[in-house]
Enzyme design. Sequence first.
Site, PDB file in Angstrom:
ATOM      1  N   HIS A 152      51.105  40.790  35.833  1.00 19.22           N
ATOM      2  CA  HIS A 152      50.374  39.857  36.686  1.00 19.22           C
ATOM      3  C   HIS A 152      51.325  38.893  37.369  1.00 19.22           C
ATOM      4  O   HIS A 152      52.280  38.401  36.757  1.00 19.22           O
ATOM      5  CB  HIS A 152      49.340  39.089  35.870  1.00 19.22           C
ATOM      6  CG  HIS A 152      48.187  39.945  35.466  1.00 19.22           C
ATOM      7  ND1 HIS A 152      47.218  40.336  36.347  1.00 19.22           N
ATOM      8  CD2 HIS A 152      47.861  40.510  34.284  1.00 19.22           C
ATOM      9  CE1 HIS A 152      46.326  41.081  35.716  1.00 19.22           C
ATOM     10  NE2 HIS A 152      46.699  41.213  34.471  1.00 19.22           N
ATOM     11  N   ARG A 421      44.085  51.383  33.517  1.00 21.05           N
ATOM     12  CA  ARG A 421      42.967  50.491  33.838  1.00 21.05           C
ATOM     13  C   ARG A 421      42.518  50.719  35.266  1.00 21.05           C
ATOM     14  O   ARG A 421      43.334  50.902  36.163  1.00 21.05           O
ATOM     15  CB  ARG A 421      43.363  49.019  33.654  1.00 21.05           C
ATOM     16  CG  ARG A 421      42.172  48.069  33.891  1.00 21.05           C
ATOM     17  CD  ARG A 421      42.467  46.640  33.494  1.00 21.05           C
ATOM     18  NE  ARG A 421      43.258  45.922  34.480  1.00 21.05           N
ATOM     19  CZ  ARG A 421      42.934  44.719  34.973  1.00 21.05           C
ATOM     20  NH1 ARG A 421      41.841  44.101  34.571  1.00 21.05           N
ATOM     21  NH2 ARG A 421      43.719  44.121  35.843  1.00 21.05           N
ATOM     22  N   GLU A 542      33.849  40.788  31.667  1.00 15.53           N
ATOM     23  CA  GLU A 542      34.595  39.705  32.313  1.00 15.53           C
ATOM     24  C   GLU A 542      33.757  38.515  32.759  1.00 15.53           C
ATOM     25  O   GLU A 542      34.228  37.381  32.685  1.00 15.53           O
ATOM     26  CB  GLU A 542      35.350  40.259  33.529  1.00 15.53           C
ATOM     27  CG  GLU A 542      36.360  41.341  33.159  1.00 15.53           C
ATOM     28  CD  GLU A 542      37.112  41.861  34.362  1.00 15.53           C
ATOM     29  OE1 GLU A 542      38.031  41.172  34.831  1.00 15.53           O
ATOM     30  OE2 GLU A 542      36.769  42.955  34.849  1.00 15.53           O
ATOM     31  N   ASP A 582      38.573  35.940  34.361  1.00 14.18           N
ATOM     32  CA  ASP A 582      37.457  36.004  35.297  1.00 14.18           C
ATOM     33  C   ASP A 582      36.235  35.272  34.775  1.00 14.18           C
ATOM     34  O   ASP A 582      35.453  34.725  35.560  1.00 14.18           O
ATOM     35  CB  ASP A 582      37.125  37.464  35.617  1.00 14.18           C
ATOM     36  CG  ASP A 582      38.108  38.051  36.614  1.00 14.18           C
ATOM     37  OD1 ASP A 582      37.977  37.772  37.809  1.00 14.18           O
ATOM     38  OD2 ASP A 582      39.024  38.767  36.189  1.00 14.18           O
ATOM     39  N   ARG A 620      44.086  37.453  27.732  1.00 14.86           N
ATOM     40  CA  ARG A 620      44.454  36.048  27.908  1.00 14.86           C
ATOM     41  C   ARG A 620      45.615  35.936  28.882  1.00 14.86           C
ATOM     42  O   ARG A 620      46.468  36.803  28.965  1.00 14.86           O
ATOM     43  CB  ARG A 620      44.897  35.425  26.576  1.00 14.86           C
ATOM     44  CG  ARG A 620      43.899  35.539  25.466  1.00 14.86           C
ATOM     45  CD  ARG A 620      44.510  35.158  24.123  1.00 14.86           C
ATOM     46  NE  ARG A 620      44.730  33.728  24.006  1.00 14.86           N
ATOM     47  CZ  ARG A 620      45.857  33.185  23.570  1.00 14.86           C
ATOM     48  NH1 ARG A 620      46.887  33.932  23.260  1.00 14.86           N
ATOM     49  NH2 ARG A 620      45.966  31.880  23.462  1.00 14.86           N
ATOM     50  N   ARG A 754      41.633  36.829  42.826  1.00 12.02           N
ATOM     51  CA  ARG A 754      42.033  37.100  41.450  1.00 12.02           C
ATOM     52  C   ARG A 754      42.148  35.798  40.677  1.00 12.02           C
ATOM     53  O   ARG A 754      42.523  34.758  41.216  1.00 12.02           O
ATOM     54  CB  ARG A 754      43.363  37.853  41.419  1.00 12.02           C
ATOM     55  CG  ARG A 754      43.278  39.222  42.041  1.00 12.02           C
ATOM     56  CD  ARG A 754      44.519  40.048  41.761  1.00 12.02           C
ATOM     57  NE  ARG A 754      44.418  41.341  42.403  1.00 12.02           N
ATOM     58  CZ  ARG A 754      43.673  42.348  41.934  1.00 12.02           C
ATOM     59  NH1 ARG A 754      43.000  42.203  40.818  1.00 12.02           N
ATOM     60  NH2 ARG A 754      43.615  43.489  42.577  1.00 12.02           N
TER      61      ARG A 754
END
Length: 923
Positions: A152, A421, A542, A582, A620, A754
Amino acid sequence: MSKDIHNVAGGDKDQPLRDDIRLLGRLLGDTLRDQEGEAVFNTVERIRQLAICFHRDDDLAARHELVEILDSLSRDQTNQVVRAFSYFSHLANIAEDQHHIRRAKAHAIAGSPPREGSLPHALTRVLASGVDAWRLQEFFGSACISPVLTAHPTEVQRKSILDAQREIARLLDEKDRVSLTPEERAANDETLRRTILSLWQTRMLRRAKLSVMDEVANGLTYYDTTFLHELPRLYNALEDHLAASVPNWSGDELPPFLRPGSWIGGDRDGNPFVTATVLSAAMREQSRHALAFYLEQLHTLGSELSSTILLVGITDELKALAARSPDHNPHRDDEPYRRAIAGLYARLAATAWALDNLEASRHAVATAEPYVSPAEFSADLDVLHHSLLANRSALLTRGRLRRLRRAVSVFGFHLAPLDLRQNSEVHARTVAELLAVSRPGTDYQLLGEQQRIALLLEELATPRLLASPYVRYSDETSSELAIFHTARTIHERYGKAAIKSVIISKADGVSDLLEVALLLKEAGLLRPQECRLDVNIVPLFETIEDLARCGATIDRLLALPLYHRLLGSRGATQEIMLGYSDSNKDGGFLASAWALYRAETALVEVSRRHGIGLRLFHGRGGSVGRGGGPSYQAVLAQPQGAVQGGIRITEQGEVIASKYANPELGRRNLEIFAAATLEATLLPHQHDAPRPAFLAAMDELSAHAFKAYRHLVYETAGFERYFWESTVISEIAELNIGSRPASRKKTTAIEDLRAIPWVFSWAQCRLMLPGWYGFGAAVTAYRAVHGEAGMALLAEMNREWGFFRTLLSNMDMVLAKSDIAIAERYAQLVKDEGLRNAIFPRLKTEWQATIDALLRITVQRQLLEGNPLLKRSIRNRFPYLDPLNHLQIELLQRHRAGISDERDRRSIHLTINGVAAGLRNSG
């Protein structure tokens, strides 16, 4: 930077930290003076002094002069000041990390009781509670503990910067570890100066956007520096401690219950650059790192195991292994271990070439057959081990050989399990296209949930495949099918441990999981006739709404006989992922935390009722707004039954570097994770169900906080524009810090943004909104109904309930890192004065109300009263962030007015880097 960079209050134990920070600041100042000139040094030094005066003494004259200097800087001077203060934040981080290591060693040397969060401490507690050797062995035999590295885009540092920082940390550690001669100390000082100079001359920012394979390479550095070396040492130390402290311990080697995982190269959700080709390349790179490490260790082991049969015996198995070796050097005729290892090296080198086209750095003595599997390689290492044990050489088994055997058991030939994913909507479209072709007239997208389930179960019950080689499918469908076929190939090549989970983002129904099951069947990863499933199908819940319904969703799923039977081939365990990021963006900090807690309790009950094991995967982030905070407390704060020896947690952004770039800190963080899981599983009294009054209070608080958050973020006219104009979100989207786009769709809607850049942007402007907003309003509303008795109950919850205490502790931390005065200056970036005046006062009022409520409930006079270490760090670090924030605002104004140049844009990105470094867990 001058010698008085930090004047830290504290005892003698903190003197080394002060010394290190002064040393690094002085060397940075010397570098600045030498490279940029005396005038630049003097400017930076004056800014530093004024920032400290204003921040610590609230000196308004100092602030006025500070603003004057900052506003008068030329573009080149701005760049130099930004770089100086950014690098100081990085250097201060290094000094603090080294001090943590130093204090841990001092604790151990002093013979003090084991520290909280260590495995010895956890074992002492569980043994004292009556847990016996059999129960411990059962725990380690079934446990699955995994930190999962993700790519990320909040890690803004380049690898070159991280490498230089590691070298600085090593040099500081060398000063601590060794009694240096004057010549050695001079050499250490010079190397430190040289490294800081190299750091100053290194470009901080990437000039091109990262590719997925760049991210893979970055992630693999943590295996090279930490995981491959430190995990075997951690296992070995734990085995020794168990043998020494647990009555009736069998002495058997522990199974590999703790191992890292990865998403890098397998996470396709919103990232079009992760393809089947990239997935294959990512696994190949992982394997290359594992095999290169084994080859190097084998080579060194061969030089160490020089035992001769003229002096010591060997087993028949070792004799046969040495006889099969292609090493026929007469000088080693009497050295069977070396000959055997040469044979192992030849086979492993052949394996590296066959699997990954990797040529061993040292040529083997001859060609040999490659290993079929890691188990075959392990069996040969075991021959060495058992021969040494049988011939009075047990001590020789406890060094490199032991670590290598452990590494192979943990990392195999694949290094780490790589998760897949994808978003549930993509799976649905893919299945819809397959069904439309194979069953003409079927419009899957128009079917209701029950109709979808019935159709999917019908297809899953038959071995018939839907995809045809004679049909040209859409690019999306072709890509998805290619991913699953590549996963099958990876299983065949590297073993089934290489890919163990398929994660479904935005899961909200049973059909989401059955769609993936159908796609797995297409690739042979699900075989209905054998009732075999080769990977875990993992729903990711989420949103607040999805979390509220997830218990019912899984209940319906487990009630399906076919799926229940398939789980039998996965150890009768269902893995479920919970999205912190999210859910926070959807409902705010408090509502998200409570929805996650409620979801976990519901899932525990559902899995118990169906007789299925439960393993939770916590998505997390680094920041509190994305579920971050201390790992030990986070695991222990889970509801009763939620940690059943199995837990996975994502490690994201700059948190990966802060936890694992330093090998010793990396080992400590891995140990904390394992210790917390051990305690949470074997000390159930830690998780006594909270009193009904506590649950009712949280239900009320959550509802009030959710209402306040949604009203601000989604129901306030113009809030979306306020966010985009008052933060650096637009500039973050331009920064080359990750391969994924900042938004899922090409809009500015907060729903499509995001969670990572959402949180990162609020951190940059020092408001930290996702980590606290709504709590003040919730407590105010709760107090209005329940009065002082209600406030007393909240204080009681803080004292007695780990979940609530951890929640408030994390909020305490994030509020301490916020600065409402700086946030107000960012609000001035909003062009519409009416919009600005409509929103910022609300933010300020809620910020103050939240602080007041927090202090009242925790019985503190000021933030972080109970965390003096973090308070000290913030007090001394933040004066260096204030100038960066001020300059960032000025640069943003210039940039958005259309009067900036490339130097301004570069300086904006440098300020983003510097602020992120100073905050540490900002994304």
